[in-house]
Enzyme design. Structure first.
Site, PDB file in Angstrom:
ATOM      1  CD  GLU A  49      -5.644   0.234   6.646  1.00 24.48           C
ATOM      2  OE1 GLU A  49      -6.512   0.755   6.031  1.00 24.48           O
ATOM      3  OE2 GLU A  49      -5.203   0.061   6.805  1.00 24.48           O
ATOM      4  CD  GLN A  87      -2.462   1.326   2.346  1.00 24.01           C
ATOM      5  OE1 GLN A  87      -2.728   0.555   3.919  1.00 24.01           O
ATOM      6  NE2 GLN A  87      -3.674   1.725   2.760  1.00 24.01           N
ATOM      7  N   GLY A  88       0.892   1.784  -1.141  1.00 25.25           N
ATOM      8  CA  GLY A  88       1.067   2.876  -1.549  1.00 25.25           C
ATOM      9  C   GLY A  88       0.495   4.913  -1.279  1.00 25.25           C
ATOM     10  CE1 TYR A  89      -4.290   3.668  -0.867  1.00 23.77           C
ATOM     11  CE2 TYR A  89      -4.730   4.474   1.077  1.00 23.77           C
ATOM     12  CZ  TYR A  89      -5.337   3.786  -0.042  1.00 23.77           C
ATOM     13  OH  TYR A  89      -6.126   4.286  -0.522  1.00 23.77           O
ATOM     14  CB  SER A  90       1.373   7.182   4.943  1.00 25.11           C
ATOM     15  OG  SER A  90       0.473   6.474   5.890  1.00 25.11           O
ATOM     16  CB  SER A 119      -3.854   7.982  14.361  1.00 25.82           C
ATOM     17  OG  SER A 119      -4.798   9.511  14.248  1.00 25.82           O
ATOM     18  CG  ASN A 120      -6.965   4.870  17.873  1.00 25.35           C
ATOM     19  OD1 ASN A 120      -7.061   3.831  16.391  1.00 25.35           O
ATOM     20  ND2 ASN A 120      -7.286   3.571  19.006  1.00 25.35           N
ATOM     21  CD  GLU A 121      -4.033  10.210  19.066  1.00 21.67           C
ATOM     22  OE1 GLU A 121      -4.117   9.298  18.159  1.00 21.67           O
ATOM     23  OE2 GLU A 121      -3.971  10.010  20.369  1.00 21.67           O
TER      24      GLU A 121
END
Lengths: 396, 384
Positions: free
Chosen positions: A243, A125-128, A381-383
């Site tokens: 996801e 996966q090339g996301y971040s 993230s959970n935030e």
């Protein structure tokens, strides 16, 4: 409303249990909780399931899905967790696969779906990017049209297990002048294309699980664009919701609690099994209660999905609560093994010092606890999940 | 009441901080931790030259006349630099036992501890003993004037570097009896001692230590035969205070790194430190740190009090530091995001050290229980 399994479902459980017991590779038993598996170990079960036609249960039947009900899929997850099975990785099966069969064209489906089903093709996966983590829409990697190719330049990061990958799906900016979310495209890239360099990132537990992926003048045929140019953000969000729904990890956590109970039965405090001390017994109970709440929330989500609603912002609840349970589980496991959390298992292998200081169940206890801190960071993230609920559900 | 440090303590802190800054930067530490030795003997000798090892010993013992507060100062700085060298095992524990030993024992070992040449490790834990210091399967049987030691000590921190070991063993009674425990000092090279050395997850080294018919003379006993537990508890409480100080140093740096990262790291066009949810969390981390410092001072100052007061103070501090260290460690990683998960950044190493401090000399649950039991037994005094 009814919590009973039907006779058919009970029969189904017997069938899949027998299949798993008979076919799960013997040499992989007991390795399912490790982070340092080889490509072959990761793919072994996937390939067996591919041959059986069970590698992509959630897909529509016409693309190779099993047509199982949500209850059957739940049973399937439980039975695999019972074995600590190394399941097909999500990058193909749960991420790019659904994007391809939902938004891709017929050529793309014909070319890519079989390899994802069979486990022959490994996806990453090339996301971040270094500057685009929580703020994913700010990706800077560019794809510039040059004849019948895109030329891709940029740097991706946290590309999980890209060291093994055959193909990757990348978010690239195709319209530098558009607003952040508009102007991103979803492009499939053969990882053997010249100009791609995958560099390892070592994590705090000592494993090599993620990478930096550098792309320099990588020429990709335009037919590798999925859907429409500049509409990639829509597909990216679709994928992230998928996801997240898999991220709860209920069956696996249940198995983890069983393992924790087993450890806490063998560990003793002043002659009393740890599991019989009020302090620790309550912690396990609390964790089980949290897991039950998660499980029934997931079952409700699955039921509404079965009723035709796709995974929505509610999947953020599963991500937050699921990862909290996973992290707590590893925290309690480390606590249970007391002094024997300290020996560095990976370090020992690296220095040829052998593993297995203290009881077997203490191996990797600290390493896994460290590693699982990633779960409240990755996949949004959970935030960020709380931001999604704030915006999409509370309407604030 | 006075919470100020003496001028000597201030100077000790400043010169140690400078030494760590100059010679113990994160990259140097990384190389040392990955090396075959796992520590730097030359660094250890420099620490000794600076007077760190002499600082907590009385002048009549040949020290600088300090005490636990000096050890606290040292360990706070060690915590900030993630120093792996074995100050707690050798100086706080080894020195703690020896200075309460016979004149002959002091004569034999104290100079070496203070010069850095003699290095101790404290072999107290056992595979099945968990955190009960009296739960011993290692035995020392009377043999003429001396004893013969047999057993297996678990996760002995710093043992690969040690020249000597302090060993706790059962000389009489049943496995968990409070009576019948004796403390011994042995040379690590003594016949019958074998070790299995390994790195730990937080960058140190430890050993499993096996004793097979290890013969020691009567002069190896520290304190009273069969009545070693009170001394073991005292030295362990001193070690707890020192570990709490180390945790405070580590928490301080982890928190500062996180605040700084939140200033630098921009997402959604703004430094993430501007998001209130992260601001409040970093404030919570800060409050955990401040309360940990308070508890460390409290426990250190009460080390010389009566037994119950001392034990309750040490347990209370260890509980708060266990909880605070976990929160600060976890949130440091969370706010750093993926970068916090990398081996490359120092913050993850602070997190790992903070995690492991909880399992040394008793974790949160162990000390909550000890505190509760001591409080229950202490009711009449409390009612005065």
């Amino acid at each position: 409303m009814n919590l009973e399994f039907t006779p058919e479902e009970i029969e189904f459980r017997k069938e899949v249990r027998a299949f798993i017991e008979e076919n799960y590779p013997k040499e992989l038993v007991g390795t399912g909780t490790r982070e340092d598996l080889s490509r072959e170990q990761f793919l072994a079960w996937h390939k067996i399931l591919g041959k059986k036609g069970w590698s992509v249960p959630a897909w529509p039947e016409k693309y190779g899905g099993t047509g199982w009900t949500s209850t059957q899929k739940y049973i399937w997850g439980e039975e695999n967790a019972r074995m600590d099975a190394i399941m097909p990785l999500p990058f193909g099966v749960s991420m790019v696969g659904p994007v391809i069969y939902t938004f891709g064209n017929e050529e793309q489906k014909a070319k890519h779906l079989p390899g994802i089903r069979s486990g022959d093709v490994w996806w990453c996966q090339g996301y971040s990017e270094p500057g685009a983590g929580s703020d994913l829409a700010s990706v800077k990697t560019t794809a510039v049209r040059d004849g019948d190719h895109y030329v891709i330049n940029g740097q991706k990061t946290w590309t999980t297990l890209a060291q093994h990958a055959d193909w990757g799906f990348f978010l690239c900016r195709t319209d530098p002048n558009a607003k952040a979310q508009e102007g991103i495209s979803f492009i499939l890239v053969d990882m053997k294309t010249p100009g791609i360099e995958v560099r390892p990132i070592k994590l705090i537990d000592g494993t090599h699980e993620v990478n930096e992926t550098w792309l320099t003048d990588v020429r990709v045929p335009v037919e590798n664009l999925v859907g429409e140019e500049n509409k990639g953000w829509t597909y990216a969000k679709f994928l992230l919701a998928h996801e997240r729904s898999g991220i709860a990890g209920v069956a696996r956590s249940k198995r983890g609690i069983e393992r924790l109970r087993d450890i806490a039965t063998q560990e003793t405090v002043d002659g009393t099994p740890l599991i019989e001390t009020p302090e620790f017994a309550r912690k396990i109970s609390q964790l089980e209660i949290d897991l039950t709440a998660l499980e029934f929330t997931e079952l409700r989500t699955l039921a509404s999905e079965a009723a035709g609603k796709g995974p929505g912002p509610e999947s953020s609840i599963l991500k937050v609560k699921g990862t909290e349970v996973q992290q707590r589980l590893t925290e309690l496991t480390l606590e249970a093994v007391n002094h024997y959390g300290a020996p560095y298992a990976y370090g020992m292998e690296a220095t040829g010092n052998g593993a297995g200081i203290g009881p077997d169940y203490a191996d990797f206890a600290a390493e896994t606890y460290f590693n699982m801190r990633k779960t409240s960071i990755y996949g949004g993230s959970n935030e960020i999940q709380r931001n999604i609920i704030t915006k999409m559900i509370l309407g604030l | 009441m006075d919470f100020n440090f003496t001028e000597e303590q201030g100077m000790l802190r400043d010169s140690l901080a400078k030494m760590i800054r100059d010679q113990y930067d994160f990259e140097s530490r990384r190389k040392v931790v990955a090396s075959a030795e796992g520590w730097r003997k030359d660094m250890w000798m420099q620490f000794a030259e600076l007077g760190l090892m002499m600082a907590p010993f009385s002048e009549e013992d040949g020290g600088l006349g300090g005490g636990p507060i000096d050890a606290m100062v040292v360990m706070e700085e060690f915590g900030k630099g993630l120093v792996v060298e074995p100050y707690v095992p050798s100086v706080v524990c080894g020195g703690g036992f020896i200075k309460r030993g016979t004149d002959a024992q002091k004569e034999e070992y104290l100079t070496g501890i203070m010069s850095g040449e003699t290095i101790f490790a404290f072999a107290y834990a056992e595979p099945r003993g968990r955190y009960n210091l009296a739960d011993l399967e290692t035995t020392a049987k009377k043999d003429g004037e001396g004893f013969v030691i047999n057993g297996h000590k678990a996760v002995v921190i710093g043992a690969p570097w040690a020249t000597h070991l302090i060993v706790t063993a059962r000389t009489s009674g049943d496995r968990r009896d409070k009576n019948g425990v004796t403390v011994f000092v042995v040379e690590k090279s003594a016949p019958g001692i074998s070790t299995r050395d390994y790195p730990t997850v937080d960058g140190r080294r430890a050993s499993e230590v096996y004793f097979e018919n290890v013969a020691v003379g009567a002069e190896a006993v520290i304190g009273e035969v069969d009545n070693g537990l009170p001394l073991i508890e005292l030295v362990s409480d001193e070690a707890i205070a020192a570990l709490c100080a180390e945790a405070c140093g580590a928490m301080k740096v982890a928190h500062e790194m996180t605040v700084e990262y939140s200033r630098q790291r921009k997402q959604f066009g703004t430094p993430i430190g501007k998001f209130q949810v992260l601001q409040h969390r970093m404030v919570d981390m800060f409050m955990e740190y401040e309360q940990s410092v308070s508890m460390t001072y409290m426990a250190t100052l009460k080390l010389g009090d009566d037994e119950v007061t001392r034990k309750k103070a040490a347990s209370a501090a260890k509980v708060r530091i266990g909880q605070g260290g976990r929160f600060v460690g976890q949130q440091s990683i969370q706010i750093h995001g993926g970068m916090g998960m990398t081996d490359e950044l120092a913050v993850g190493h602070y997190f790992k050290r903070l995690t492991m401090i909880d399992s040394e000399f008793g974790n949160v649950d162990h000390h909550l229980k000890r505190y509760t039991e001591l409080s229950a037994a202490d009711v009449p005094a409390a009612a005065e």
